[in-house]
Write an enzyme that holds these catalytic residues in place. Structure first.
Site, PDB file in Angstrom:
ATOM      1  CD  GLU A 408      -3.172  -1.047   2.011  1.00  0.00           C
ATOM      2  OE1 GLU A 408      -3.468   0.070   2.479  1.00  0.00           O
ATOM      3  OE2 GLU A 408      -3.795  -2.088   2.262  1.00  0.00           O
TER       4      GLU A 408
HETATM    5  C1  LIG Z   1       2.629  -9.819   0.806  1.00  0.00           C
HETATM    6  C2  LIG Z   1       2.316  -8.800  -0.247  1.00  0.00           C
HETATM    7  C3  LIG Z   1       0.997  -8.512  -0.556  1.00  0.00           C
HETATM    8  C4  LIG Z   1       0.695  -7.603  -1.576  1.00  0.00           C
HETATM    9  N1  LIG Z   1      -0.615  -7.377  -1.925  1.00  0.00           N
HETATM   10  C5  LIG Z   1      -0.892  -6.634  -3.034  1.00  0.00           C
HETATM   11  C6  LIG Z   1      -2.239  -6.527  -3.525  1.00  0.00           C
HETATM   12  O1  LIG Z   1      -3.195  -7.047  -2.933  1.00  0.00           O
HETATM   13  N2  LIG Z   1      -2.453  -5.825  -4.667  1.00  0.00           N
HETATM   14  C7  LIG Z   1      -1.443  -5.201  -5.342  1.00  0.00           C
HETATM   15  O2  LIG Z   1      -1.704  -4.587  -6.370  1.00  0.00           O
HETATM   16  N3  LIG Z   1      -0.157  -5.267  -4.896  1.00  0.00           N
HETATM   17  C8  LIG Z   1       0.145  -5.973  -3.775  1.00  0.00           C
HETATM   18  N4  LIG Z   1       1.432  -6.070  -3.314  1.00  0.00           N
HETATM   19  C9  LIG Z   1       2.497  -5.356  -4.013  1.00  0.00           C
HETATM   20  C10 LIG Z   1       3.046  -4.174  -3.220  1.00  0.00           C
HETATM   21  O3  LIG Z   1       2.131  -3.128  -3.244  1.00  0.00           O
HETATM   22  C11 LIG Z   1       4.392  -3.789  -3.847  1.00  0.00           C
HETATM   23  O4  LIG Z   1       5.310  -4.767  -3.397  1.00  0.00           O
HETATM   24  C12 LIG Z   1       4.848  -2.385  -3.474  1.00  0.00           C
HETATM   25  O5  LIG Z   1       4.066  -1.427  -4.145  1.00  0.00           O
HETATM   26  C13 LIG Z   1       6.307  -2.123  -3.819  1.00  0.00           C
HETATM   27  O6  LIG Z   1       6.600  -2.527  -5.109  1.00  0.00           O
HETATM   28  P1  LIG Z   1       7.862  -3.482  -5.375  1.00  0.00           P
HETATM   29  O7  LIG Z   1       7.823  -4.560  -4.371  1.00  0.00           O
HETATM   30  O8  LIG Z   1       7.860  -3.851  -6.802  1.00  0.00           O
HETATM   31  O9  LIG Z   1       9.103  -2.581  -5.036  1.00  0.00           O
HETATM   32  P2  LIG Z   1       9.848  -1.574  -6.029  1.00  0.00           P
HETATM   33  O10 LIG Z   1       8.888  -0.605  -6.593  1.00  0.00           O
HETATM   34  O11 LIG Z   1      10.695  -2.341  -6.960  1.00  0.00           O
HETATM   35  O12 LIG Z   1      10.767  -0.779  -5.012  1.00  0.00           O
HETATM   36  C14 LIG Z   1      11.974  -1.336  -4.493  1.00  0.00           C
HETATM   37  C15 LIG Z   1      12.592  -0.316  -3.518  1.00  0.00           C
HETATM   38  O13 LIG Z   1      12.891   0.906  -4.204  1.00  0.00           O
HETATM   39  C16 LIG Z   1      12.218   1.996  -3.596  1.00  0.00           C
HETATM   40  N5  LIG Z   1      11.814   2.920  -4.655  1.00  0.00           N
HETATM   41  C17 LIG Z   1      11.073   2.643  -5.762  1.00  0.00           C
HETATM   42  N6  LIG Z   1      10.913   3.747  -6.499  1.00  0.00           N
HETATM   43  C18 LIG Z   1      11.571   4.749  -5.854  1.00  0.00           C
HETATM   44  C19 LIG Z   1      11.766   6.139  -6.113  1.00  0.00           C
HETATM   45  N7  LIG Z   1      11.201   6.757  -7.158  1.00  0.00           N
HETATM   46  N8  LIG Z   1      12.510   6.854  -5.241  1.00  0.00           N
HETATM   47  C20 LIG Z   1      13.047   6.259  -4.136  1.00  0.00           C
HETATM   48  N9  LIG Z   1      12.884   4.957  -3.829  1.00  0.00           N
HETATM   49  C21 LIG Z   1      12.155   4.215  -4.684  1.00  0.00           C
HETATM   50  C22 LIG Z   1      11.031   1.366  -2.869  1.00  0.00           C
HETATM   51  O14 LIG Z   1      10.561   2.161  -1.819  1.00  0.00           O
HETATM   52  C23 LIG Z   1      11.631   0.069  -2.391  1.00  0.00           C
HETATM   53  O15 LIG Z   1      12.372   0.259  -1.223  1.00  0.00           O
HETATM   54  C24 LIG Z   1       1.747  -6.949  -2.272  1.00  0.00           C
HETATM   55  C25 LIG Z   1       3.072  -7.217  -1.923  1.00  0.00           C
HETATM   56  C26 LIG Z   1       3.369  -8.137  -0.942  1.00  0.00           C
HETATM   57  C27 LIG Z   1       4.812  -8.430  -0.621  1.00  0.00           C
END
Ligand SMILES: Cc1cc2nc3c(=O)[nH]c(=O)nc-3n(C[C@H](O)[C@H](O)[C@H](O)COP(=O)(O)OP(=O)(O)OC[C@H]3O[C@@H](n4cnc5c(N)ncnc54)[C@H](O)[C@@H]3O)c2cc1C
Length: 597
Positions: A408
Site C-alpha cells: 500500500e
Molecule cells: C505480501 C504482499 C501482498 C501484496 N498485496 C498486493 C495486492 O493485494 N495488490 C497489489 O496490487 N499489490 C500488492 N502487493 C504489491 C506491493 O504493493 C508492492 O510490493 C509495493 O508497491 C512495492 O513494489 P515493489 O515490491 O515492486 O518494489 P519496487 O517498486 O521495486 O521498489 C523497491 C525499492 O525501491 C524503492 N523505490 C522505488 N521507487 C523509488 C523512487 N522513485 N525513489 C526512491 N525509492 C524508490 C522502494 O521504496 C523500495 O524500497 C503486495 C506485496 C506483498 C509483498
C-alpha cells in the site's frame, strides 16, 4: 498497494475531487506553509453514540471469535493458509460487510469505526486481519467510491455476506511502486466488450477472491489506465500458486492472470482513462485499515511485553525493574498512542467529507507502520530467547509486521509523496505571487491581495505575528508542548521557502531533502494529533489523563530533537558522500574491503 514512482507530481485523487480552496485547508499541507489549522485538529473527533454502540458490538464479537485461536493461528502460519471453515466463520460474523452500507446488507461502519475493528482483529492475528482488510480497504473500495448504482446493486449484497471476496490487482512483475507503468491491456472489441490481457502479482486474497478490481491500460484516451470489475468466473482468469512468504503467511497471496478475458462494458469502473487516480484514491481511502491494523499490533506487543517483563526474573529482579526495559515499554506505548491518535484523526477526515486528506493519510500510514515494526522488534528483544522461539507469538508478530512498510505504498514512496505534495502546495503560493507581481497593473485588487497575503505569511514566518495559536486550545499542562509545535511549524514554513528558492523545480530530484521535509511534517502532524487528543481527555476527566500528559511531553520532546536534527541536516549533511559511496558500491557489486588477504 502500489504507489506512484513520481509521487507528488501527479495529483492524488480523492473520493470527492478537491477544489483549490479545499486543498488549502489540508492541515498537513498547511504545515509546509508554516501554518497550523487549529479548527481541523481540535476538538479531537468522536464517533456518534449510534456508531459507538454498533462498533462496540462488532469489536466484542471479533474478540470473542479470535481470542482463543492462538494455537490455530500458529498452525496456519506454518501451513501458509487459512482453512475454508475459518473463512466461513468470518463470513458468518459479517466481517466482509463492515463498510458496506446497510441498504446493501452490510454493517455500514464509518471509516474510523472500520479502522477500530481492524485494530481489534490485528491484536489477535495479522493474517486474519488482512483477509478482512484487503477485501474492504482496497478490494471492493473502488466499487464503493466509484461504482454506478447498478454495479453496487449487482455486487455489494454478495460482497457484504462474503459470498464474493474481493482483491485489488495493480502490481505487475515490471510495475511495483511505479504503478503508472503497468502493462496489462484492455482493448474494446466491436461489440463494446473489453478484452483483458496481463498478469498481476502478489495479490492479497488472490486464492480466495471472486471479485477483482483490475487496473489496465486502455487503447483509447492515450493509453491511460482504467479500472475494471472482473469476476473469477470470467473465462481466461487464472490464479497462480500461493506465495511462500516471510510473514502474514496464512493470508493468501497469488498471481492473477488474464488471458483474453472478455469483460462486459458495464464492468468498467468509473471513467475510462481515470484508473491511475482511482487506484491512488482507493489506497488513500484504505490507509486507515492498515493504520488500525498497525495500532492493534502495537497494543498486542505492549500487552505481551509488559507481562513478560513483570514475570521474567534475572539478577533477582523482574526485568521490568531495569531501566533499559522500562525505556522500551514506554517508547512502544508513546508510539502506539501517537499512531492511534493520527489514524483516528484521518478516519474522521474521511468520514466528515474532507476533499483532500491524501498527505494526512500517507503520514498516518508511514508513522503507524514504522512504529509497529519498531514495537515488534522491541517486544521480541524484551522476550529475548523466548521471543525467538516459535512457541510464543513474538517471532510471528515480528515477521508479520515487516510487510507494513512495503505494501500500500512503500515508506520511501510515501515520504516523497508527502514532501512533494506539501512543497508543491507551498510553491503554488510563490508561483501565484510571481504572476501577481505582473498582474498588479492589470488586476491591482487581486495582485495586491496576493502580495499582501504573501507578505503577511512572510511576516508570520519571521516573527510569528498573526500565526494561529494553539496554546489556547490545550490545558495548562500542555502549554509548553503547544509552544514547541507552534515554533517548529514556523521554522518548517521558513525551511520550505528556502528549499523552494534554492532548488525550484529540481526539488523533485532532491530525495535526501524531501525525506527530511517529510519527516518533519510527520512529526508535526502526528504531534498535533496527540496534543488534540490529550486536550480532549482533560475535558472528559479520563483517569489515565496524567499518564497521557506524560506521553504528550515525551512525544513533543522527542519530536523537537528529531525536527532539529532534520532542519540542521537540510543545511549541513553528508548527502553527496552518501550518493558517491552508493554509486561506488553498486558499481563494485558488493563490499570490497575484507580484513584479510
Ligand atoms: C505480501 C504482499 C501482498 C501484496 N498485496 C498486493 C495486492 O493485494 N495488490 C497489489 O496490487 N499489490 C500488492 N502487493 C504489491 C506491493 O504493493 C508492492 O510490493 C509495493 O508497491 C512495492 O513494489 P515493489 O515490491 O515492486 O518494489 P519496487 O517498486 O521495486 O521498489 C523497491 C525499492 O525501491 C524503492 N523505490 C522505488 N521507487 C523509488 C523512487 N522513485 N525513489 C526512491 N525509492 C524508490 C522502494 O521504496 C523500495 O524500497 C503486495 C506485496 C506483498 C509483498
Amino acid at each position: 498497494m502500489s504507489s506512484n514512482s513520481n509521487p507528488g507530481t501527479e495529483t492524488t485523487a480523492t473520493a470527492q475531487s478537491a477544489t483549490e480552496e479545499d486543498e488549502y485547508t489540508s492541515p498537513a499541507k498547511a504545515l509546509f506553509r508554516g501554518e497550523i489549522i487549529q479548527s481541523a485538529l481540535w476538538p479531537f473527533p468522536q464517533l456518534s453514540s449510534e456508531q459507538t454502540e454498533t462498533l462496540g458490538m462488532v469489536v466484542e464479537s471479533v474478540d470473542r471469535f479470535l481470542a482463543d485461536k492462538q494455537d490455530e493461528f500458529r498452525e496456519w502460519d506454518q501451513a501458509g493458509a487459512q482453512p475454508e471453515d475459518f473463512i466461513d466463520e468470518l463470513r458468518e460474523l459479517g466481517l466482509f460487510g463492515l463498510i458496506i452500507p446497510e441498504e446493501y446488507g452490510g454493517i455500514g461502519l464509518s471509516n474510523a469505526g472500520y479502522s477500530r475493528v481492524l485494530q481489534q482483529s490485528s491484536r489477535h492475528d495479522s493474517s486474519a486481519s488482512l483477509t478482512i482488510g484487503a477485501h474492504s480497504s482496497i478490494g471492493m473500495k473502488g466499487l464503493l467510491l466509484f461504482g454506478t448504482d447498478a454495479q453496487k446493486r449487482h455486487y455489494l449484497p454478495r460482497l457484504a455476506t462474503g459470498e464474493l471476496i474481493a482483491a485489488y490487482c495493480l502490481t505487475e512483475p515490471g510495475s511495483g511502486s511505479d504503478a503508472a507503468s503497468i502493462q496489462a491491456k484492455a482493448v474494446k472489441d466491436a461489440n463494446g466488450d473489453w478484452l483483458l490481457n496481463g498478469e498481476k502479482i502478489w495479490i492479497t486474497n488472490g486464492g480466495i477472491a471472486d471479485f477483482f478490481t483490475v487496473f489496465a491500460r486502455t487503447d483509447s484516451g492515450g493509453g491511460k489506465l482504467s479500472a475494471f470489475i472482473v469476476e473469477r468466473e470470467f473465462p481466461g482468469v487464472s490464479i497462480g500458486q500461493k506465495e511462500d512468504k516471510l510473514g502474514i503467511r496464512a493470508s493468501s497471496t497469488t498471481t492473477v492472470s488474464f488471458d483474453n478475458v472478455k469483460i462486459p462494458p458495464e464492468n468498467l469502473l468509473g471513467e475510462e482513462g481515470k484508473g491511475f487516480k482511482m487506484a491512488m484514491a482507493i489506497l488513500n481511502n484504505g490507509r486507515t485499515g492498515l493504520g488500525g491494523g498497525a495500532v492493534g499490533g502495537m497494543k498486542s506487543c505492549i500487552a505481551l511485553a509488559s507481562k513478560q517483563a513483570v514475570e521474567r526474573k534475572q539478577f533477582g529482579h523482574s526485568i521490568s525493574e531495569f531501566g533499559l526495559i522500562k525505556q522500551k515499554i514506554a517508547q512502544i506505548t508513546v508510539d502506539c498512542f501517537a499512531a492511534e491518535s493520527a489514524v483516528w484523526m484521518i478516519g474522521h477526515y474521511i468520514d466528515s467529507g474532507y476533499a483532500d486528506y491524501s498527505i494526512e493519510a500517507a503520514i498516518s500510514k508511514v508513522f503507524a507502520s514504522e512504529a509497529m515494526c519498531r514495537a515488534a522488534n522491541e517486544a521480541l528483544q524484551i522476550a529475548a530467547g523466548s521471543g525467538y522461539m516459535k512457541e510464543l507469538p513474538y517471532e510471528r508478530i515480528f515477521r508479520d509486521s515487516r510487510i507494513l512498510t512495503i505494501f500500500e505504498g512503500t515508506s520511501e514512496i510515501l515520504r516523497l509523496f508527502i514532501a512533494l505534495s506539501g512543497i508543491r502546495d507551498a510553491g503554488r503560493l510563490l508561483q501565484e505571487l510571481g504572476a501577481a507581481a505582473e498582474d498588479i497593473f492589470n488586476n491591482p485588487i487581486k495582485g495586491f491581495g496576493l502580495m499582501t497575503d504573501y507578505a503577511g505569511r512572510r511576516i508570520t514566518n519571521m516573527t510569528s505575528l498573526g500565526q494561529e495559536r494553539i496554546v489556547g486550545a490545550v490545558p495548562d499542562e500542555l502549554r509548553d508542548d503547544a509552544l514547541v509545535f507552534e515554533k517548529y511549524t514556523l521554522e518548517f514554513g521558513r525551511m520550505t521557502d528556502v528549499l523552494l528558492r534554492r532548488h525550484g523545480k529540481t526539488i523533485v530530484d532532491r530525495q535526501f531533502a524531501l525525506q527530511r521535509s517529510a519527516d518533519v511534517a510527520i512529526d508535526l502532524f502526528v504531534g498535533l494529533c496527540v496534543l488534540s487528543r490529550v486536550s480532549t481527555m482533560a475535558d472528559d476527566g479520563i483517569e489515565q489523563y496524567r499518564q497521557a500528559i506524560e506521553i504528550a511531553h515525551m512525544f513533543s520532546q522527542q519530536a523537537k530533537r528529531r525536527i532539529n536534527r532534520s532542519l540542521r541536516a537540510m543545511l549541513r549533511n553528508e548527502d553527496e558522500s552518501a550518493k558517491a559511496l552508493s554509486d561506488f558500491i553498486c558499481e563494485a557489486g558488493g563490499y570490497p574491503w575484507d580484513t584479510y588477504g
